[in-house]
Design a protein around this motif. Structure first.
Motif, mmCIF file in Angstrom:
data_model
loop_
_atom_site.group_PDB
_atom_site.id
_atom_site.type_symbol
_atom_site.label_atom_id
_atom_site.label_comp_id
_atom_site.label_asym_id
_atom_site.label_seq_id
_atom_site.Cartn_x
_atom_site.Cartn_y
_atom_site.Cartn_z
ATOM 1 N N SER A 124 -113.779 39.903 42.067
ATOM 2 C CA SER A 124 -112.530 40.376 42.661
ATOM 3 C C SER A 124 -112.387 41.891 42.690
ATOM 4 O O SER A 124 -111.475 42.407 43.329
ATOM 5 N N LEU A 125 -113.253 42.631 42.009
ATOM 6 C CA LEU A 125 -113.109 44.090 41.948
ATOM 7 C C LEU A 125 -113.462 44.823 43.243
ATOM 8 O O LEU A 125 -112.678 45.675 43.694
ATOM 9 N N PRO A 126 -114.610 44.566 43.880
ATOM 10 C CA PRO A 126 -115.006 45.376 45.039
ATOM 11 C C PRO A 126 -113.988 45.473 46.168
ATOM 12 O O PRO A 126 -113.837 46.554 46.760
ATOM 13 N N PRO A 127 -113.249 44.388 46.521
ATOM 14 C CA PRO A 127 -112.249 44.566 47.586
ATOM 15 C C PRO A 127 -111.199 45.614 47.240
ATOM 16 O O PRO A 127 -110.722 46.337 48.123
ATOM 17 N N TYR A 128 -110.836 45.720 45.962
ATOM 18 C CA TYR A 128 -109.895 46.759 45.550
ATOM 19 C C TYR A 128 -110.507 48.145 45.704
ATOM 20 O O TYR A 128 -109.831 49.090 46.121
ATOM 21 N N LEU A 129 -111.778 48.272 45.371
ATOM 22 C CA LEU A 129 -112.445 49.562 45.541
ATOM 23 C C LEU A 129 -112.492 49.943 47.018
ATOM 24 O O LEU A 129 -112.310 51.115 47.371
ATOM 25 N N LEU A 130 -112.722 48.973 47.885
ATOM 26 C CA LEU A 130 -112.797 49.237 49.322
ATOM 27 C C LEU A 130 -111.448 49.644 49.897
ATOM 28 O O LEU A 130 -111.361 50.502 50.782
ATOM 29 N N VAL A 131 -110.376 49.040 49.394
ATOM 30 C CA VAL A 131 -109.035 49.322 49.935
ATOM 31 C C VAL A 131 -108.428 50.561 49.291
ATOM 32 O O VAL A 131 -107.788 51.379 49.965
ATOM 33 N N PHE A 132 -108.628 50.726 47.964
ATOM 34 C CA PHE A 132 -107.907 51.768 47.228
ATOM 35 C C PHE A 132 -108.797 52.872 46.659
ATOM 36 O O PHE A 132 -108.270 53.894 46.201
ATOM 37 N N GLY A 133 -110.118 52.695 46.660
ATOM 38 C CA GLY A 133 -110.998 53.686 46.046
ATOM 39 C C GLY A 133 -110.778 55.071 46.633
ATOM 40 O O GLY A 133 -110.854 55.256 47.846
ATOM 41 N N GLY A 134 -110.500 56.057 45.765
ATOM 42 C CA GLY A 134 -110.218 57.406 46.230
ATOM 43 C C GLY A 134 -108.752 57.657 46.496
ATOM 44 O O GLY A 134 -108.358 58.777 46.801
ATOM 45 N N ASN A 135 -107.922 56.637 46.386
ATOM 46 C CA ASN A 135 -106.488 56.809 46.623
ATOM 47 C C ASN A 135 -105.684 56.136 45.510
ATOM 48 O O ASN A 135 -104.700 55.442 45.751
ATOM 49 N N ILE A 136 -106.119 56.362 44.276
ATOM 50 C CA ILE A 136 -105.490 55.793 43.092
ATOM 51 C C ILE A 136 -104.770 56.899 42.327
ATOM 52 O O ILE A 136 -105.259 58.016 42.221
ATOM 53 N N GLU A 137 -103.598 56.572 41.795
ATOM 54 C CA GLU A 137 -102.951 57.505 40.883
ATOM 55 C C GLU A 137 -103.703 57.443 39.555
ATOM 56 O O GLU A 137 -103.702 56.414 38.882
ATOM 57 N N PRO A 138 -104.374 58.531 39.174
ATOM 58 C CA PRO A 138 -105.192 58.462 37.950
ATOM 59 C C PRO A 138 -104.326 58.422 36.698
ATOM 60 O O PRO A 138 -103.449 59.254 36.506
ATOM 61 N N ILE A 139 -104.577 57.424 35.869
ATOM 62 C CA ILE A 139 -103.884 57.262 34.589
ATOM 63 C C ILE A 139 -104.864 57.611 33.479
ATOM 64 O O ILE A 139 -106.064 57.358 33.592
ATOM 65 N N ASP A 140 -104.355 58.197 32.409
ATOM 66 C CA ASP A 140 -105.216 58.621 31.307
ATOM 67 C C ASP A 140 -106.102 57.474 30.824
ATOM 68 O O ASP A 140 -105.661 56.332 30.716
ATOM 69 N N HIS A 141 -107.359 57.809 30.532
ATOM 70 C CA HIS A 141 -108.329 56.800 30.123
ATOM 71 C C HIS A 141 -107.943 56.071 28.849
ATOM 72 O O HIS A 141 -108.471 54.986 28.567
ATOM 73 N N ARG A 142 -107.034 56.630 28.072
ATOM 74 C CA ARG A 142 -106.604 55.968 26.842
ATOM 75 C C ARG A 142 -105.998 54.600 27.133
ATOM 76 O O ARG A 142 -105.942 53.729 26.264
ATOM 77 N N TRP A 143 -105.548 54.395 28.393
ATOM 78 C CA TRP A 143 -104.901 53.142 28.757
ATOM 79 C C TRP A 143 -105.882 52.087 29.245
ATOM 80 O O TRP A 143 -105.456 51.026 29.736
ATOM 81 N N ASN A 144 -107.161 52.349 29.138
ATOM 82 C CA ASN A 144 -108.131 51.282 29.428
ATOM 83 C C ASN A 144 -109.465 51.604 28.758
ATOM 84 O O ASN A 144 -110.403 52.053 29.423
ATOM 85 N N GLN A 145 -109.525 51.377 27.461
ATOM 86 C CA GLN A 145 -110.802 51.472 26.752
ATOM 87 C C GLN A 145 -111.553 50.174 27.059
ATOM 88 O O GLN A 145 -111.521 49.208 26.306
ATOM 89 N N HIS A 146 -112.210 50.172 28.223
ATOM 90 C CA HIS A 146 -112.754 48.934 28.782
ATOM 91 C C HIS A 146 -114.218 48.725 28.379
ATOM 92 O O HIS A 146 -114.846 49.565 27.756
ATOM 93 N N GLY A 147 -114.717 47.543 28.753
ATOM 94 C CA GLY A 147 -116.119 47.222 28.506
ATOM 95 C C GLY A 147 -116.427 46.736 27.106
ATOM 96 O O GLY A 147 -117.601 46.582 26.748
ATOM 97 N N LEU A 148 -115.399 46.444 26.291
ATOM 98 C CA LEU A 148 -115.640 46.072 24.900
ATOM 99 C C LEU A 148 -116.235 44.677 24.767
ATOM 100 O O LEU A 148 -116.710 44.302 23.697
ATOM 101 N N GLY A 149 -116.220 43.910 25.862
ATOM 102 C CA GLY A 149 -116.870 42.598 25.850
ATOM 103 C C GLY A 149 -118.365 42.688 26.026
ATOM 104 O O GLY A 149 -119.069 41.683 25.921
#
Length: 389
Positions: free
Chosen positions: A284-309
């Protein structure tokens, strides 16, 4: 291998989690058990987190017992999916949000359940209500046939779950009066006040905000066939739309702009093309990148310490990214509750464990001990509805 700096970070977070929460009120309860239809689920009743006197009044101060509707302007809206496979994670996520929220009584959870989940949406609703008696929430039934014909195969079967695509339909599912929502995955915990995330300003007519990662290798998210097509690849060709990766598991969404721009349909268009041309591999991720990539309000990385799985194949352990932490996200193959039960946890899985409300049968009936703090008032509500297109 976990680096010394990561060990220090883990120690700091553990100390933080054990500190008293000055702004919240907590009451301890005996453990209560509610079983799903398969008899496998048992959760302790969560401590009750209530507003302090400084919090906005919901429903004009009508008092406890008055139903809270999702249209109240004082509410902070959180949307999550709710299914039997990730139920333990969802309950821990809700618990973590409540535990650290400055005004927990003003939170409204929109929980989206699959129509054909092995545990019925009605049972899931009862389970949430018994675990969080004071929670304001509503459960929606998501019809899987809404999206099933748009889903293509992915590198991991779990990514093909129709419920992963429910976030695309929040503008249709939620009441029209809900003009802003935070979407959170079920494999996260917060260690900070969610109001800080809610107060994100979406500038320049942007529709969503999320932590961006502009140094990621963007080409790997799409196939050679996509990049060799001069028309499709042009979507990332302009300087005004620099392609940056962002994770859709943590998003602040302006639903008014989402509905006005018909972004649900724009995402579906790319999914339909994917079925014909195979332009990406990752669910489900790539369609979001295609529609919104480059036009996102950047939020501080502290709000998604991702990849822990861990990675999507081996699920190997990961360390924290550099910097402060407000939200931990076990995206990837490995989930903390599974690894903890199997006695092979990653070091960071112990940061998830304090929010786990699951109680195995051998400890049912014991008391869930918490250090009590002060109390104040809140309201409670329960909702149950269905969603059809």
């Amino acid at each position: 291998m976990v680096l010394p700096g990561s060990i220090a970070a883990v120690a700091f977070l553990l100390i933080t989690l054990s500190a008293p929460l000055i702004c919240l009120g907590i009451r301890s309860f005996p453990a209560r058990t509610e079983l799903g239809s398969d008899g496998s689920f048992g959760f302790a009743e969560a401590p009750e987190y209530r507003n302090g006197v400084e919090c906005p009044v919901v429903n004009g101060g009508s008092g406890k017992g008055v139903e809270t509707t999702s249209c109240d302007v004082s509410l902070v809206h959180v949307a999550m999916t709710l299914d039997s496979e990730y139920l333990r994670g969802s309950m821990a996520a809700v618990h973590s949000v409540l535990r650290h929220a400055s005004c927990p009584g003003n939170l409204f959870f929109h929980l989206i359940a699959a129509e054909f989940d092995p545990v019925s949406p009605r049972v899931l609703t009862q389970l949430v209500r018994s675990t969080f008696p004071s929670l304001s929430f509503k459960v929606y039934i998501f019809r899987e046939d809404t999206v099933i014909n748009l889903i293509s195969s992915s590198i991991r079967t779990a990514l093909e779950n129709p419920l992963n695509y429910a976030r695309n339909y929040l503008g249709d599912i939620l009441d029209p009066c809900v003009d802003r929502v935070m979407y959170l995955d079920s494999d996260i915990v917060l260690v900070d006040d969610i109001y800080k995330l809610w107060n994100t300003t979406l500038t320049d007519s942007r529709v969503i905000g999320a932590p961006e990662y502009c140094h990621a290798n963007f080409t790997k998210y799409f196939t050679d066939g996509f990049w060799s097509d001069p028309v499709m690849s042009r979507v990332f060709g302009s300087k005004s739309k620099r392609p940056c990766y962002f994770n859709t598991g943590v998003m602040v969404m302006d639903l008014t702009k989402w509905r006005e721009g018909n972004y649900r349909r724009k995402i579906e268009n790319w999914m339909e093309l994917q079925r014909k041309r195979r332009i990406y591999e990752l669910g489900s991720l790539p369609p979001y990148l295609l529609v919104f990539g480059g036009n996102i309000e950047p939020i501080d990385h502290r709000w998604n310490q991702h990849g822990l799985g861990g990675d999507n194949v081996k699920g190997s352990c990961r360390s924290l990214h550099p910097g402060p932490v407000s939200l931990l996200h076990w995206s990837g193959k490995g989930k903390p509750w599974v690894r903890l039960d199997e006695k092979r946890p990653c070091p960071l899985d112990y940061l998830w464990e304090p929010y786990d409300l699951f109680k195995p049968s051998q400890i049912r009936g014991k008391h869930h001990q918490q250090q009590p703090l002060g109390l104040s008032a809140t309201a409670s509500t329960i909702g149950y509805s269905s969603y059809f297109i």
